[in-house]
Motif scaffolding. Structure first.
Motif, PDB file in Angstrom:
ATOM      1  N   LEU A  14     -63.841   2.870 -14.963  1.00  0.00           N
ATOM      2  CA  LEU A  14     -65.194   3.231 -14.649  1.00  0.00           C
ATOM      3  C   LEU A  14     -66.077   1.967 -13.842  1.00  0.00           C
ATOM      4  CD1 LEU A  14     -66.098   4.340 -18.275  1.00  0.00           C
ATOM      5  CD2 LEU A  14     -65.874   5.818 -16.257  1.00  0.00           C
ATOM      6  N   LEU A  37     -72.204   4.242 -16.666  1.00  0.00           N
ATOM      7  CA  LEU A  37     -71.111   4.864 -17.453  1.00  0.00           C
ATOM      8  C   LEU A  37     -70.354   3.957 -18.142  1.00  0.00           C
ATOM      9  CD1 LEU A  37     -69.817   7.152 -14.360  1.00  0.00           C
ATOM     10  CD2 LEU A  37     -71.098   7.742 -16.204  1.00  0.00           C
ATOM     11  N   GLN A  90     -69.717   4.540 -22.362  1.00  0.00           N
ATOM     12  CA  GLN A  90     -68.366   4.517 -22.842  1.00  0.00           C
ATOM     13  C   GLN A  90     -68.044   3.393 -23.947  1.00  0.00           C
ATOM     14  OE1 GLN A  90     -65.866   6.826 -22.478  1.00  0.00           O
ATOM     15  NE2 GLN A  90     -65.255   5.569 -24.263  1.00  0.00           N
TER      16      GLN A  90
END
Length: 490
Positions: free
Chosen positions: A3, A8, A12
């Motif tokens: 990532l 993002l 996560q």
């Protein structure tokens, strides 16, 4: 897949933290009260032992307040909160009423989302971790980006201490990549049980709009009323001590002083004597431009700054180096009147009103403009005056004859020691409490049957019969009904 986008990565990370926190909470939920209390004590001791280090870190990173006062806040959040909650029952059967034949069983909520402000970063982490773990919940923090390093170090210290006495790994987690998207995921994730939101109005509103149960607090904007029955010298001392504590960064601090006109000269003289600097009209106008931003929110340039720094920012060249607070005389109240708004800095508005009634209405107007549900303070020795104001102020807490900052959070009063202060429905909050472990528990109620349906049906029929007879016969029938119920219960 790697990532690369920060949002993002943040999302996560949050999902992983929540997963670990949920697993840890299932272990905490099976622990005894003794085990839970041992964990909470370890957190309190570690935080207390590192109070100065964390205070210095918070001050250096944010530039807000005074590190010396932040030590006091860290001690308050660890030692004072611990001493208050240490004996609370939060596991298993927490209350039993043998007379009413009921029993309350504590049920932890699960994973708590802890949103942390930059004004009180380390102390709020300590406090929220302790009340969450005390109620057998786990917590994942969303740190304010401007205080991230101090918050992460606080989490590391208390988490290691908790684990050393048996707390499961992941019970206290914190985002290392704070983003709006990551915080949004934390608040909306299906495994987040409740949000503890302390911070700006936009963030609190987002918490309540997330779809997850939330406890959020609105802005403080507490006026301080000095009555003619008060000891003015002591009242002024308390107000200035309060407003200068950590440069005014606690939301329960005074934002304005309100007096009757007959008291004005005496109070102004005492304020000046104790280090207040009254701005002239030109200076007041100049500083007002730095209090609020164009969008109506508080200007972070003044938050937690010293009088010297604020005077330099606004080019107030006549402010002496000995000045403790800046005071502007004001008559107006409104969204576009900066001095009537919340100012988390050593800045006060000063209002003088024709009589007690007008002063009471001015205090109400200030609170309804901003700060409804939060805090109002009063300095008076006339109990009737105190009751008059208490009945009419739209707030959740009213410190009397004490610094509002310390009184509101429960440091100088017997309120629950807390750094999250509920504002009730009038302030858009789900509770008016000073938030403690009991606010993070659900309860199961066990209730034994006391009546059979025949008794309930018979009582209902008798009451129906009473309602259908003439007024003259009702008293006699009611007496007969009462005798019958007493006889049946025996």
């Amino acid at each position: 897949m790697e990532l690369l986008d920060k949002d993002l990565v943040s999302i996560q990370e949050v999902r992983s933290l929540i997963k670990k926190a949920k697993e840890a909470q299932s272990i905490l939920a099976e622990m005894s009260q003794e085990q839970i209390d041992k964990i909470v004590k370890a957190i309190a001791d570690a935080a207390y032992n590192n109070a100065e280090k964390l205070a210095r870190m918070a001050n250096e990173e944010t530039g807000f307040g005074k590190w010396e006062d932040k030590i006091i806040k860290n001690v308050f959040a660890s030692k004072m909160v611990y001493e208050t909650i240490k004996d609370e029952k939060t596991v298993g059967i927490i209350d039993e009423n043998k007379e009413n034949k009921t029993m309350k069983i504590a049920v932890p909520m699960g994973v708590v989302a802890g949103l942390i402000p930059s004004t009180n970063p380390t102390s709020t982490v300590i406090y929220k971790a302790m009340i969450s773990l005390k109620s057998a919940n786990t917590i994942v923090f969303s740190p304010h980006p401007n205080a991230k390093e101090a918050i992460l170090e606080t989490v590391r210290i208390i988490s290691e201490a908790a684990k050393s006495v048996g707390c499961p790994d992941g019970a206290i987690g914190c985002m290392t990549v704070p983003t709006i998207q990551g915080t949004d995921e934390l608040m909306k994730n299906k495994d987040t049980a409740i949000i503890l939101a302390t911070g700006g109005s936009a963030m609190v509103k987002a918490a309540y709009s997330s779809g997850t149960p939330a406890i959020g607090v609105g802005p403080g904007n507490g006026p301080a009323y000095i009555d003619k029955s008060a000891n003015v010298q002591v009242a002024v001392k308390r107000i200035l001590d309060s407003k200068t504590f950590d440069n005014g960064t606690i939301c329960a601090s005074e934002q304005s002083v309100v007096v009757e006109e007959s008291m004005k000269d005496k109070v102004v003289a005492e304020l000046k004597n104790q280090g207040a600097y009254f701005l002239n009209a030109e200076e007041s106008n100049r500083l007002s431009k730095f209090i609020m931003r164009a969008n109506g929110s508080m200007n972070p340039q003044i938050v937690g700054k010293s009088v010297e720094a604020i005077a330099k920012l606004a080019s107030l060249n006549n402010v002496p180096s000995t000045a403790r607070v800046l005071i502007a005389e004001e008559t107006r109240v409104g969204h576009n009147v900066p001095y009537s708004r919340e100012k988390l800095a050593p800045i006060l508005a000063f209002y003088s009103e024709k009589d007690v009634e007008a002063a009471c209405e001015k205090c109400r107007a200030i609170l309804l403009n901003e700060g409804a549900g939060h805090t109002f303070s009063i300095h008076a020795n006339d109990e009737e005056v105190i009751k008059k104001f208490a009945l009419r102020m739209p707030v959740s807490r009213i410190p009397v004859n004490t610094p509002s900052t310390l009184g509101g959070i429960g440091a100088s009063t017997n309120l629950m020691p807390a750094l999250t202060l509920g504002c009730g429905a009038v302030g858009g909050s789900s509770t008016s409490d000073n938030i403690g472990p009991m606010n993070l528990l659900n309860t199961k109620i066990v209730a034994y049957g006391l009546k059979e349906i025949e008794e309930i049906r018979g009582t209902a029929k008798a009451e129906a019969a009473v309602s259908s007879v003439s007024l003259e016969d009702k008293e006699e029938l009611i007496n007969l009904l009462v005798k019958r119920i007493i006889s049946e219960l025996k």
